[in-house]
Design an enzyme around this catalytic site. Structure first.
Site, short mmCIF file in Angstrom:
data_model
loop_
_atom_site.label_atom_id
_atom_site.label_comp_id
_atom_site.label_asym_id
_atom_site.label_seq_id
_atom_site.Cartn_x
_atom_site.Cartn_y
_atom_site.Cartn_z
N PHE A 143 -13.75 -4.43 2.26
CA PHE A 143 -14.78 -3.79 1.42
C PHE A 143 -16.18 -3.95 2.02
O PHE A 143 -17.16 -4.05 1.28
CB PHE A 143 -14.77 -4.35 -0.01
N TYR A 150 0.87 -1.18 0.00
CA TYR A 150 0.00 0.00 0.00
C TYR A 150 0.90 1.23 0.00
O TYR A 150 1.29 1.74 1.06
CB TYR A 150 -0.89 0.04 1.25
N1 LIG Z 1 -6.90 -8.88 1.95
C1 LIG Z 1 -7.15 -8.19 0.87
O1 LIG Z 1 -7.02 -8.67 -0.25
C2 LIG Z 1 -7.62 -6.78 0.98
C3 LIG Z 1 -8.11 -6.11 -0.16
C4 LIG Z 1 -8.57 -4.83 -0.02
C5 LIG Z 1 -8.55 -4.21 1.22
N2 LIG Z 1 -8.05 -4.85 2.30
C6 LIG Z 1 -8.04 -4.21 3.64
O2 LIG Z 1 -9.39 -3.98 4.00
C7 LIG Z 1 -9.53 -2.62 4.40
C8 LIG Z 1 -10.97 -2.20 4.14
O3 LIG Z 1 -11.19 -1.95 2.79
P1 LIG Z 1 -11.44 -0.46 2.31
O4 LIG Z 1 -10.38 0.43 2.84
O5 LIG Z 1 -11.71 -0.51 0.88
O6 LIG Z 1 -12.71 -0.08 3.22
P2 LIG Z 1 -14.24 -0.04 3.08
O7 LIG Z 1 -14.58 0.34 4.41
O8 LIG Z 1 -14.93 -1.18 2.57
O9 LIG Z 1 -14.51 1.15 2.02
C9 LIG Z 1 -13.78 2.29 1.94
C10 LIG Z 1 -14.45 3.19 0.90
O10 LIG Z 1 -15.66 3.65 1.43
C11 LIG Z 1 -15.54 5.04 1.74
N3 LIG Z 1 -16.02 5.21 3.12
C12 LIG Z 1 -15.45 4.77 4.27
N4 LIG Z 1 -16.18 5.13 5.32
C13 LIG Z 1 -17.24 5.82 4.84
C14 LIG Z 1 -18.34 6.46 5.44
N5 LIG Z 1 -18.52 6.46 6.76
N6 LIG Z 1 -19.24 7.08 4.64
C15 LIG Z 1 -19.09 7.09 3.31
N7 LIG Z 1 -18.06 6.50 2.68
C16 LIG Z 1 -17.13 5.87 3.43
C17 LIG Z 1 -14.09 5.39 1.61
O11 LIG Z 1 -13.90 6.69 1.09
P3 LIG Z 1 -13.34 7.88 2.04
O12 LIG Z 1 -11.87 7.72 2.14
O13 LIG Z 1 -13.76 9.10 1.30
O14 LIG Z 1 -14.03 7.74 3.37
C18 LIG Z 1 -13.63 4.38 0.56
O15 LIG Z 1 -13.96 4.80 -0.74
C19 LIG Z 1 -8.47 -1.90 3.60
O16 LIG Z 1 -8.17 -0.62 4.12
C20 LIG Z 1 -7.32 -2.87 3.67
O17 LIG Z 1 -6.63 -2.69 4.90
C21 LIG Z 1 -7.63 -6.14 2.20
#
Ligand SMILES: NC(=O)c1ccc[n+]([C@@H]2O[C@H](COP(=O)([O-])OP(=O)(O)OC[C@H]3O[C@@H](n4cnc5c(N)ncnc54)[C@H](OP(=O)(O)O)[C@@H]3O)[C@@H](O)[C@H]2O)c1
Length: 290
Positions: A219, A67
């Protein structure tokens, strides 16, 4: 406020093997330019978000050495924001994938390359041991296929050496869980999953619960389009749709953890507050379309 009354503690705790975490955690992928390597990174804001998360009681941070953007990486931001680390802060990283300097993903690591990836995380985070390391298999969002035994065995050796506290697997099926458990204890499975995404993993989630393994969806927020059922439940609780998706995630079982990612301080506050959002049976029936 005491540790147990902090907002992130409102959904209770879970044991990742020897580590105790609040079920509401934080994912750092959105901080470090991992999706668009050329996107500008607001390091000051990212550091403030990380510090605020911990202040709110978040003690489980998910990260990866891959990342990164042109100026910062998630690991560097975590270290800048939080080192020297609190004793109760659990850092979880993932290995297998890696990216070259231009941001392109390299071929999946060979088993003998995993030591270098773990050492990179140790260096970047400024730690002697990483609390939890997930072996992340598969390409992109396609579920991993084939045996993970050689790779997981290599990580089990690094754990025996003390470089890793606990082991997990990511982007996997039930067959991978069984294969890994035969080699070393698995404390978590991290897969894409949400109210309206990858529901074929309902069974794997249940199986993890049976085995005392945490199921950690990624996600959980991002997988969902705006949905009238979610909007309706959000109105009932004067909450946001993102909060309802997180509360639904946490309602799937005591072993289900949330790691929402954001670089927006207001979204962070909302996401952590979702730990206290208790959905009723009626809400869950609405969300599940029953
Ligand atoms: N193992 C794997 O293969 C893998 C793959 C992907 C991710 N991950 C991990 O999983 C974590 C979670 O995934 P993610 O970061 O994509 O998180 P997520 O919580 O599913 O979604 C984040 C997205 O939603 C938005 N968001 C977050 N909180 C919000 C809210 N309260 N209201 C409106 N929009 C909101 C964010 O934009 P803003 O920044 O504008 O809030 C961003 O676009 C990652 O950070 C990573 O550490 C692991």
């Amino acid at each position: 406020m005491t540790e147990t009354t902090l907002p992130a503690a409102a959904a209770g705790t879970w044991q990742l093997g020897s580590r105790t975490v609040n079920r509401l955690g934080f994912g750092s992928m959105r901080l470090g330019g991992s999706l668009d390597p050329n996107a500008p990174i607001d390091a000051e804001r990212a550091i403030a978000v990380l510090r605020r998360a911990v202040e709110l009681g978040v003690n489980h941070l998910d990260t990866a050495a891959f990342y990164f953007g042109t100026t910062w990486s998630a690991n560097a931001l975590i270290k800048a924001a939080l080192a020297p680390y609190r004793d109760d802060l659990v850092l979880t990283t993932k290995v297998g994938p890696s990216r070259d300097e231009s941001g392109q993903f390299r071929p999946f690591a060979r088993p003998d390359e995993l030591r270098g990836q773990v050492e990179q995380n140790l260096r970047e985070l400024g730690r002697d041991q990483i609390d939890v390391v997930n072996l992340r298999i598969g390409t992109g969002l396609d579920r991993g296929t084939g045996s993970l035994a050689e790779h997981f065995g290599a990580l089990a050796e690094l754990r025996a050496e003390g470089l890793i506290g606990e082991l997990g697997i990511s982007n996997v099926g039930a067959e991978h869980l069984a294969e890994a458990q035969a080699i070393a204890p698995v404390v978590c499975v991290q897969n894409q999953y949400g109210l309206s995404a990858r529901r074929e993993d309902d069974e794997l989630l249940r199986l993890c619960g049976e085995q005392g393994v945490a199921f950690v969806p990624f996600f959980a927020v991002a997988s969902g389009q705006s949905d009238e059922r979610v909007a309706e439940v959000a109105r009932r609780h004067d909450a946001t749709e993102a909060q309802v998706r997180l509360a639904w995630t946490l309602a799937q079982g005591p072993h289900v953890l949330a790691i929402p990612g954001t670089s927006d301080p207001a979204h962070l506050e909302q996401n952590v507050a979702a730990a206290a959002l208790k959905l009723t049976d009626e809400d869950l029936a609405t969300l599940d379309g029953r």
